[in-house]
Each structure stands twice: as structure tokens, then as C-alpha cells.
Design a protein around this motif. Structure first.
Motif, PDB file in Angstrom:
ATOM      1  N   LEU A 150      10.862  27.763  -5.686  1.00 58.92           N
ATOM      2  CA  LEU A 150      10.634  27.275  -7.053  1.00 58.92           C
ATOM      3  C   LEU A 150      10.875  28.389  -8.062  1.00 58.92           C
ATOM      4  O   LEU A 150      11.431  28.164  -9.145  1.00 58.92           O
ATOM      5  CB  LEU A 150       9.215  26.728  -7.181  1.00 58.92           C
ATOM      6  N   TYR A 151      10.465  29.593  -7.695  1.00 63.94           N
ATOM      7  CA  TYR A 151      10.680  30.757  -8.560  1.00 63.94           C
ATOM      8  C   TYR A 151      12.175  31.055  -8.697  1.00 63.94           C
ATOM      9  O   TYR A 151      12.686  31.312  -9.792  1.00 63.94           O
ATOM     10  CB  TYR A 151       9.938  31.954  -7.986  1.00 63.94           C
ATOM     11  N   GLY A 152      12.890  31.000  -7.583  1.00 65.30           N
ATOM     12  CA  GLY A 152      14.329  31.269  -7.611  1.00 65.30           C
ATOM     13  C   GLY A 152      15.099  30.253  -8.424  1.00 65.30           C
ATOM     14  O   GLY A 152      16.156  30.562  -8.991  1.00 65.30           O
ATOM     15  N   LEU A 153      14.554  29.030  -8.522  1.00 66.73           N
ATOM     16  CA  LEU A 153      15.174  27.976  -9.330  1.00 66.73           C
ATOM     17  C   LEU A 153      14.712  28.016 -10.788  1.00 66.73           C
ATOM     18  O   LEU A 153      15.099  27.157 -11.584  1.00 66.73           O
ATOM     19  CB  LEU A 153      14.846  26.604  -8.739  1.00 66.73           C
ATOM     20  N   LEU A 154      13.865  28.973 -11.113  1.00 63.66           N
ATOM     21  CA  LEU A 154      13.318  29.145 -12.467  1.00 63.66           C
ATOM     22  C   LEU A 154      12.399  27.991 -12.874  1.00 63.66           C
ATOM     23  O   LEU A 154      12.207  27.727 -14.060  1.00 63.66           O
ATOM     24  CB  LEU A 154      14.438  29.310 -13.496  1.00 63.66           C
ATOM     25  N   ILE A 155      11.838  27.307 -11.877  1.00 63.33           N
ATOM     26  CA  ILE A 155      10.884  26.232 -12.158  1.00 63.33           C
ATOM     27  C   ILE A 155       9.524  26.818 -12.494  1.00 63.33           C
ATOM     28  O   ILE A 155       8.777  26.271 -13.304  1.00 63.33           O
ATOM     29  CB  ILE A 155      10.813  25.270 -10.953  1.00 63.33           C
ATOM     30  N   CYS A 156       9.184  27.932 -11.861  1.00 62.80           N
ATOM     31  CA  CYS A 156       7.948  28.652 -12.195  1.00 62.80           C
ATOM     32  C   CYS A 156       8.297  30.111 -12.440  1.00 62.80           C
ATOM     33  O   CYS A 156       9.340  30.596 -11.989  1.00 62.80           O
ATOM     34  CB  CYS A 156       6.916  28.513 -11.078  1.00 62.80           C
ATOM     35  N   ASP A 157       7.433  30.823 -13.167  1.00 62.32           N
ATOM     36  CA  ASP A 157       7.704  32.235 -13.440  1.00 62.32           C
ATOM     37  C   ASP A 157       6.665  33.159 -12.826  1.00 62.32           C
ATOM     38  O   ASP A 157       6.658  34.359 -13.092  1.00 62.32           O
ATOM     39  CB  ASP A 157       7.814  32.487 -14.959  1.00 62.32           C
ATOM     40  N   ASN A 158       5.793  32.584 -11.988  1.00 65.24           N
ATOM     41  CA  ASN A 158       4.781  33.385 -11.287  1.00 65.24           C
ATOM     42  C   ASN A 158       4.717  32.905  -9.850  1.00 65.24           C
ATOM     43  O   ASN A 158       4.354  31.757  -9.587  1.00 65.24           O
ATOM     44  CB  ASN A 158       3.421  33.248 -11.965  1.00 65.24           C
ATOM     45  N   ILE A 159       5.056  33.769  -8.918  1.00 63.87           N
ATOM     46  CA  ILE A 159       5.119  33.359  -7.525  1.00 63.87           C
ATOM     47  C   ILE A 159       3.736  33.258  -6.878  1.00 63.87           C
ATOM     48  O   ILE A 159       3.572  32.661  -5.817  1.00 63.87           O
ATOM     49  CB  ILE A 159       6.019  34.345  -6.741  1.00 63.87           C
ATOM     50  N   ASP A 160       2.730  33.827  -7.522  1.00 66.38           N
ATOM     51  CA  ASP A 160       1.382  33.865  -6.935  1.00 66.38           C
ATOM     52  C   ASP A 160       0.503  32.695  -7.340  1.00 66.38           C
ATOM     53  O   ASP A 160      -0.470  32.380  -6.656  1.00 66.38           O
ATOM     54  CB  ASP A 160       0.691  35.176  -7.317  1.00 66.38           C
ATOM     55  N   LYS A 161       0.815  32.079  -8.449  1.00 63.56           N
ATOM     56  CA  LYS A 161       0.041  30.907  -8.880  1.00 63.56           C
ATOM     57  C   LYS A 161       0.934  29.971  -9.688  1.00 63.56           C
ATOM     58  O   LYS A 161       1.750  30.406 -10.497  1.00 63.56           O
ATOM     59  CB  LYS A 161      -1.192  31.312  -9.684  1.00 63.56           C
ATOM     60  N   ILE A 162       0.772  28.691  -9.418  1.00 67.40           N
ATOM     61  CA  ILE A 162       1.640  27.681 -10.009  1.00 67.40           C
ATOM     62  C   ILE A 162       0.793  26.544 -10.545  1.00 67.40           C
ATOM     63  O   ILE A 162      -0.136  26.076  -9.873  1.00 67.40           O
ATOM     64  CB  ILE A 162       2.642  27.144  -8.963  1.00 67.40           C
ATOM     65  N   ASN A 163       1.113  26.086 -11.740  1.00 71.76           N
ATOM     66  CA  ASN A 163       0.421  24.934 -12.314  1.00 71.76           C
ATOM     67  C   ASN A 163       1.062  23.641 -11.811  1.00 71.76           C
ATOM     68  O   ASN A 163       2.278  23.466 -11.894  1.00 71.76           O
ATOM     69  CB  ASN A 163       0.479  24.968 -13.843  1.00 71.76           C
ATOM     70  N   ILE A 164       0.219  22.764 -11.279  1.00 75.38           N
ATOM     71  CA  ILE A 164       0.672  21.474 -10.776  1.00 75.38           C
ATOM     72  C   ILE A 164      -0.102  20.368 -11.477  1.00 75.38           C
ATOM     73  O   ILE A 164      -1.332  20.466 -11.614  1.00 75.38           O
ATOM     74  CB  ILE A 164       0.458  21.368  -9.249  1.00 75.38           C
ATOM     75  N   THR A 165       0.613  19.370 -11.936  1.00 75.30           N
ATOM     76  CA  THR A 165      -0.050  18.222 -12.561  1.00 75.30           C
ATOM     77  C   THR A 165      -0.232  17.138 -11.512  1.00 75.30           C
ATOM     78  O   THR A 165       0.729  16.655 -10.916  1.00 75.30           O
ATOM     79  CB  THR A 165       0.770  17.675 -13.740  1.00 75.30           C
ATOM     80  N   LEU A 166      -1.497  16.775 -11.273  1.00 79.40           N
ATOM     81  CA  LEU A 166      -1.852  15.709 -10.335  1.00 79.40           C
ATOM     82  C   LEU A 166      -2.260  14.509 -11.168  1.00 79.40           C
ATOM     83  O   LEU A 166      -3.362  14.465 -11.707  1.00 79.40           O
ATOM     84  CB  LEU A 166      -2.981  16.166  -9.411  1.00 79.40           C
ATOM     85  N   GLU A 167      -1.329  13.572 -11.304  1.00 81.71           N
ATOM     86  CA  GLU A 167      -1.461  12.462 -12.230  1.00 81.71           C
ATOM     87  C   GLU A 167      -1.637  13.025 -13.644  1.00 81.71           C
ATOM     88  O   GLU A 167      -0.678  13.493 -14.210  1.00 81.71           O
ATOM     89  CB  GLU A 167      -2.577  11.518 -11.784  1.00 81.71           C
ATOM     90  N   ASP A 168      -2.831  13.061 -14.208  1.00 81.97           N
ATOM     91  CA  ASP A 168      -2.989  13.589 -15.568  1.00 81.97           C
ATOM     92  C   ASP A 168      -3.743  14.909 -15.604  1.00 81.97           C
ATOM     93  O   ASP A 168      -3.968  15.474 -16.679  1.00 81.97           O
ATOM     94  CB  ASP A 168      -3.726  12.568 -16.446  1.00 81.97           C
ATOM     95  N   GLU A 169      -4.120  15.438 -14.448  1.00 78.40           N
ATOM     96  CA  GLU A 169      -4.900  16.675 -14.401  1.00 78.40           C
ATOM     97  C   GLU A 169      -4.027  17.857 -14.018  1.00 78.40           C
ATOM     98  O   GLU A 169      -3.344  17.842 -12.994  1.00 78.40           O
ATOM     99  CB  GLU A 169      -6.037  16.536 -13.387  1.00 78.40           C
ATOM    100  N   VAL A 170      -4.043  18.902 -14.857  1.00 73.91           N
ATOM    101  CA  VAL A 170      -3.293  20.119 -14.563  1.00 73.91           C
ATOM    102  C   VAL A 170      -4.215  21.086 -13.826  1.00 73.91           C
ATOM    103  O   VAL A 170      -5.296  21.418 -14.306  1.00 73.91           O
ATOM    104  CB  VAL A 170      -2.758  20.778 -15.852  1.00 73.91           C
ATOM    105  N   VAL A 171      -3.756  21.533 -12.634  1.00 72.87           N
ATOM    106  CA  VAL A 171      -4.556  22.477 -11.851  1.00 72.87           C
ATOM    107  C   VAL A 171      -3.715  23.704 -11.533  1.00 72.87           C
ATOM    108  O   VAL A 171      -2.503  23.606 -11.310  1.00 72.87           O
ATOM    109  CB  VAL A 171      -5.068  21.832 -10.543  1.00 72.87           C
ATOM    110  N   GLU A 172      -4.363  24.863 -11.545  1.00 72.79           N
ATOM    111  CA  GLU A 172      -3.685  26.105 -11.177  1.00 72.79           C
ATOM    112  C   GLU A 172      -3.911  26.346  -9.684  1.00 72.79           C
ATOM    113  O   GLU A 172      -5.049  26.415  -9.231  1.00 72.79           O
ATOM    114  CB  GLU A 172      -4.238  27.274 -11.992  1.00 72.79           C
ATOM    115  N   VAL A 173      -2.835  26.463  -8.956  1.00 73.46           N
ATOM    116  CA  VAL A 173      -2.923  26.595  -7.501  1.00 73.46           C
ATOM    117  C   VAL A 173      -2.421  27.979  -7.085  1.00 73.46           C
ATOM    118  O   VAL A 173      -1.305  28.369  -7.425  1.00 73.46           O
ATOM    119  CB  VAL A 173      -2.077  25.507  -6.804  1.00 73.46           C
ATOM    120  N   LYS A 174      -3.250  28.704  -6.360  1.00 70.31           N
ATOM    121  CA  LYS A 174      -2.842  29.998  -5.828  1.00 70.31           C
ATOM    122  C   LYS A 174      -2.011  29.786  -4.563  1.00 70.31           C
ATOM    123  O   LYS A 174      -2.376  28.999  -3.696  1.00 70.31           O
ATOM    124  CB  LYS A 174      -4.066  30.863  -5.516  1.00 70.31           C
TER     125      LYS A 174
END
Length: 368
Positions: A150-174
Motif C-alpha cells: 500500500l505504501y509503494g502504491l502511495l495509498i498510505c504514507d506511513n508503513i507502521d500505522k494505517i487509517n481504515i474506514t470500517l463502514e462509517d468509523e475511521v480506526v487507526e491500525v498498527k
């Protein structure tokens, strides 16, 4: 970047180019040599603008452009999302989690960072080797786990933690290291998802009087041979007077197609089982390569009903892979050495079931 960085990647790219051109059965069956070499030269010209994870992605993009599902590149993934995903009929859900992430189980994913999940899959499709939409559905879920992808595709800019939206809730996932990618196994799941590490197993379903056989890989599993597994299955059938069998190939990516022949021959000779109402074969998006050959053997040689989803494998395709290793990065590249023609019509993209049946998230939610 140092000149040494550029020099080593150029060596790898040239090695990739020459080996694919010289060794693939027919590298330019969907693209031209000029187009392929243009992509190669373009990548060489931007090496110093890319980091390691971006190089993994761009090499994959070149190999995927060949559009041969058996020709692909393997590279290390160093950071993972702690989930396993599945593309159901109404979207992408988390179907397995590692310890500490239980609250995310069976949640629907709608975004990665601020990018809608459909757009993420579209980006992933550019670096995955596939020949039909069903195999893309299967493979994209594996690539979606890789944080450095995901980082290599420039979808995220932090390889250690990524924000994911689960339906309407945004969660930070390590993210986690590969050694920690151990899914919780004490959660009830559908029968077909059980024992996914076992290449072959069977279970008798008493209520339905059906012997269910799950064939996950056309390979022997260490000291446990498919031949011995089949002998045990046949002995069980004979001892218990079994009349109905379901053989599940939906998660089988292939190996050696001949390993299942003793079971196919037995079923062909068993008049009670080899009846349309008594013999079912399940196929799906991961039915690929040798497993697809087995599915066609059932279709052509028995009275089985094929059910499930269309196969991930294309009936007529390149295969019989060999591999080489890039000298510096050590990435492994597989390539096709043979063309398989199972049916007359080359334009058909999949083996389609007689009875279409999609997997649904409700099959998992019922166990919560």
C-alpha cells in the motif's frame, strides 16, 4: 540515491527482461515487444526517484502487464495489516484477525486512508497477474494485507500505522511483522473455511448423509500424501456405504493435477455416487491451474453438478511454471513454459458453474 542503488536495480531489471523474453513460452501474446521494452526503459529512467517499496510495486506492474496469471513476481512483505480480507458479494470484509484485533472481525471495509476501497482495488489490479475478474478478487485480498505494498502504491504514507474506514468509523491500525501474523483459530467459521492449512481432508455430515471432501492444494502435505488421503476416503465410503459426495475445490490454487486421479477414477466406477443428484463439485475464484484441470475432469468424465463461483483460472492458458531469482533484490519470478488448451474456445475466461452460488458474509455473522 547512490549510483550503486541505480546500478543494482538496472542489473535486476535487465535480468528480468532477458529471462522473460528468452524463457517464457510466448511472452508477447497480449502485448508487443516494443511496449514491454518501453516499460522496462521507463522504469530504469526513474530508479533514483523510487524507494525500495516503490521498486517492488513497479517491477510487479511490468510483470502484471504481460497478463499471464502464471507469470508473476514474489517479493518480501515486511509489514502487514493484522487482518485477512474477503471480497463478498456486497463488499470487502475482515474475516480473520490476529490477537488484540477481535473487535474488527467481520467488519466491512470502505476506505484505506481516504481512498475508497474500490479505488484501492483498482490500483492493486495494476500490479497483480490475473486473467479474469474472479482471480483478481482472490489475489487482491492478499495484496491488500501488505502495508508496504500500500505504501509503494502511495495509498498510505506511513508503513507502521494505517487509517481504515470500517463502514462509517475511521480506526487507526498498527501494522505487524510477518512473524506476528498468526490468526485467531478459536472462532467458529463455515465448514469450508476450516482446516485451511490441510491440503486434503474429509468430514461426514450426518444430518445430510454427505461426505464432504475439501481439496485445498494439489500437493502432498509433508509426510501426509494425497494418495494415502484418498485411500482413507475410499475406505470410509466403502465401510459406511456413502452415496453422496461433495468435493470442494474452491480454494485450490493447483500443483499436480494427477494426484486426484485415483479418486476421480473411483467415483467414475461407483454407480451410486456418480449420479447428478449425488455428486457435487464446488469451484470458485481460487480454483486455478491443476485444480481447474481436476474440475474439468469432473465436468467431462462424471455426472457431477458444478456449483459455486466461476473459476479464477482461465481454461486455455499458459502455465507449467519455472522460476528465476533476480541477482540483487533476490525477488523470485515465475514464468510459463507451456500452453494448455482444455477447450476449443480460447475466448472463454473461466469455468462457469452449473449452479451459481456466492459466498456471503452472513455465513460468518451467524457464528457471532
Amino acid at each position: 540515491m547512490s549510483n550503486n542503488w541505480e546500478k543494482k536495480w538496472i542489473e535486476d531489471i535487465d535480468f528480468l527482461k532477458s529471462n522473460l523474453i528468452n524463457n517464457h513460452k510466448n511472452l508477447f501474446f497480449t502485448t508487443t515487444r516494443e511496449e514491454f521494452e518501453e516499460k522496462i526503459e521507463m522504469l530504469k529512467s526513474i530508479i533514483n526517484n523510487l524507494d525500495y517499496d516503490e521498486m517492488k510495486v513497479e517491477l510487479s506492474r511490468i510483470v502484471a502487464s504481460i497478463k499471464d496469471a502464471h507469470t508473476s513476481i514474489e517479493f518480501p512483505v515486511n509489514k502487514y495489516l493484522p487482518f485477512k480480507f474477503y471480497y463478498f458479494n456486497d463488499g470487502i470484509y475482515i474475516t480473520k484477525v490476529t490477537k488484540g484485533f477481535e473487535k474488527f472481525l467481520y467488519r466491512k471495509v470502505t476506505k484505506i486512508e481516504d481512498i475508497p476501497i474500490d479505488e484501492v482495488i483498482k490500483e492493486l489490479s495494476q500490479i497483480i497477474s490475473y486473467e479474469n475478474e474472479y482471480f483478481l478478487k482472490a489475489q487482491s485480498m492478499k495484496y491488500l494485507q501488505g502495508a508496504d505494498i500500500l505504501y509503494g502504491l502511495l495509498i498510505c504514507d506511513n508503513i507502521d500505522k494505517i487509517n481504515i474506514t470500517l463502514e462509517d468509523e475511521v480506526v487507526e491500525v498498527k501494522t505487524i511483522n510477518p512473524k506476528d501474523l498468526i490468526y485467531l483459530e478459536n472462532i467458529r467459521i463455515p465448514l469450508y473455511a476450516e482446516r485451511y492449512k490441510d491440503n486434503y481432508w474429509h468430514k461426514y455430515i450426518k444430518d445430510e448423509e454427505i461426505l464432504y471432501i475439501k481439496y485445498n492444494s494439489c500437493k502432498d502435505n509433508g509426510d501426509v500424501s494425497i494418495k494415502n488421503n484418498i485411500v482413507e476416503t475410499i475406505n470410509f465410503i466403502e465401510k459406511n456405504n456413502v452415496n453422496k459426495i461433495t468435493i470442494d475445490l474452491r480454494n485450490n490454487l493447483g500443483g499436480n493435477s494427477t494426484l486426484l486421479r485415483p479418486l476421480i477414477e473411483y467415483i467414475k466406477s461407483n454407480k451410486k455416487i456418480n449420479q447428478r443428484e449425488n455428486l457435487k463439485v464446488i469451484i470458485g475464484r481460487e480454483t486455478f491451474s491443476s485444480a481447474l484441470i481436476n474440475a474439468y475432469e469432473f465436468k467431462f468424465e462424471t455426472n457431477a453438478i458444478l456449483t459455486g463461483e466461476p473459476s479464477g483460472g482461465k481454461p486455455n492458458c499458459y502455465g507449467e511454471i519455472l522460476r528465476f531469482t533476480l541477482p540483487n533484490s533476490k525477488f523470485r519470478v515465475s514464468y510459463s513454459t507451456k500452453y494448455y488448451k482444455i477447450i476449443e474456445d480460447d475466448s472463454i475466461l473461466a469455468l462457469y458453474p452449473d449452479e451459481f452460488q456466492e459466498e456471503k458474509i452472513e455465513e460468518y455473522l451467524m457464528y457471532l
